[in-house]
Design an enzyme around this catalytic site. Structure first.
Site, short mmCIF file in Angstrom:
data_model
loop_
_atom_site.label_atom_id
_atom_site.label_comp_id
_atom_site.label_asym_id
_atom_site.label_seq_id
_atom_site.Cartn_x
_atom_site.Cartn_y
_atom_site.Cartn_z
N GLY A 1 0.82 -1.22 0.00
CA GLY A 1 0.00 0.00 0.00
C GLY A 1 0.84 1.25 0.00
N ALA A 2 1.92 1.25 -0.79
CA ALA A 2 2.92 2.33 -0.70
C ALA A 2 2.64 3.51 -1.61
CB ALA A 2 4.30 1.77 -1.03
N SER B 1 -4.30 -0.70 14.79
CA SER B 1 -5.16 0.47 14.89
C SER B 1 -5.68 0.55 16.32
CB SER B 1 -6.33 0.34 13.91
OG SER B 1 -7.37 1.25 14.22
N TYR C 1 -14.25 -3.77 10.53
CA TYR C 1 -12.94 -3.15 10.40
C TYR C 1 -12.14 -3.34 11.69
CZ TYR C 1 -9.24 0.30 10.05
OH TYR C 1 -8.00 0.91 10.03
#
Length: 301
Positions: A21-22, A146, A171
């Site tokens: 995810g860069a 998270s 999530y």
């Protein structure tokens, strides 16, 4: 005292880093700083056009490779090519994330999309790259957690949230699973006598492009909610510091977890963060690992 900053990142020359995810957000900042400090950085991205644009902005020694973590076939294809070209990988930053606040969706493998992308894809990726990591000196794996993991719970009777689906809860569950994975990976590497270090980080409340996309299903109302939420967040450059510290600080111990120090870990200087009781539970780790091996077909440690 200003706390930990990117000025404290050691020279990364001679090291190969893979960042998932860069092409945007936390991953883009992480890849940029690693490249700025001399690493060869592999931008592992779903959208190679966006990855190529990111590579131009980053400069330095970077390459773009296609990886869709919501597809185990894509993970295997990515690893086959990468492992052949880079026999030793020094750093794997499992950064990519999917946040979805609309109706339930599934991956190409039939997994709930957030769990499939955020945890199961990275579980498979890490296992398939383990030999390459073992071939490097002082290799490290960083898992992106998270603060939502603290209020989540893993229901092993319904891991894919097929009953009473709630996107926000799904999530949180995916990020709890990611956190449990990072902690259990540290345990198993230690038990195997491996020098590979597994660390974790979370960005607090950080301004990324995931927030507007998550509310896109609500139209104009969703846009208003998303942009209001962005006002309460810290800049992405600050949010990326915990994972950069986890990735680069000398002497970090396997299992260490970094996050912001202020306002219930939502913002501020980087410090050691606290795991939820469930995330730290070895019994939960063992059970999730067994489930992930069965679901992905990737077994290791």
């Amino acid at each position: 005292m200003t706390g930990w900053t990117t000025d404290r990142i050691p020279d990364q020359r001679g090291r190969t880093a893979v960042v998932t995810g860069a092409n945007s957000g936390l991953g883009l900042v992480t890849a940029t700083e690693l490249a700025r400090h001399g690493a060869h950085v592999v931008l592992a991205v779903r959208d190679t056009a966006a990855g190529t644009d990111a590579a131009r902005r980053i400069g330095g020694d970077v390459e773009v490779r296609e990886l869709d973590l919501a597809s185990l076939a894509s993970v295997r294809a990515f690893v086959a090519k990468l492992a052949a070209d880079h026999p030793a990988i020094d750093l794997l930053v499992n950064n990519a994330g999917m946040v979805l606040l609309g109706p339930r969706r599934t991956s190409s493998d039939g997994f709930e999309l957030q769990l499939g992308t955020n945890m199961l894809g990275h579980f498979a990726l890490t296992g398939l790259l383990l030999d390459n990591l073992a071939a490097a000196r002082e290799a490290r794996v960083v898992s992106l957690s998270s603060i939502t993991h603290k209020n989540a719970h893993l229901d092993f009777d319904d891991l894919m949230f097929e009953r009473d689906y709630r996107a926000a809860a799904a999530y949180g569950r995916s990020k709890l699973a990611t956190t449990v994975f990072g902690v259990e990976l540290a345990r198993r590497l230690h038990a195997a006598g491996s020098p590979i270090v597994s660390t974790l980080a979370h960005p607090g409340l950080t301004r990324t492009n995931l927030t507007p996309r998550a509310w896109s299903h609500r139209g104009r109302l969703g846009q208003a909610i998303a942009w209001a939420g962005l006002l309460a967040t810290q800049p992405v450059e600050q949010g990326a510091l915990p994972q950069l510290r986890a990735a680069t600080e000398p002497g970090v111990r396997s299992g260490q977890f970094f996050g912001p120090s202020g306002l219930w870990e939502t913002r501020g200087r980087v410090t050691e963060a606290r795991l939820s009781r469930e995330a730290a539970d070895p019994a939960v780790g063992k059970r999730l690992w067994a489930a992930a091996e069965k679901l992905t077909g990737v077994s290791y440690l």
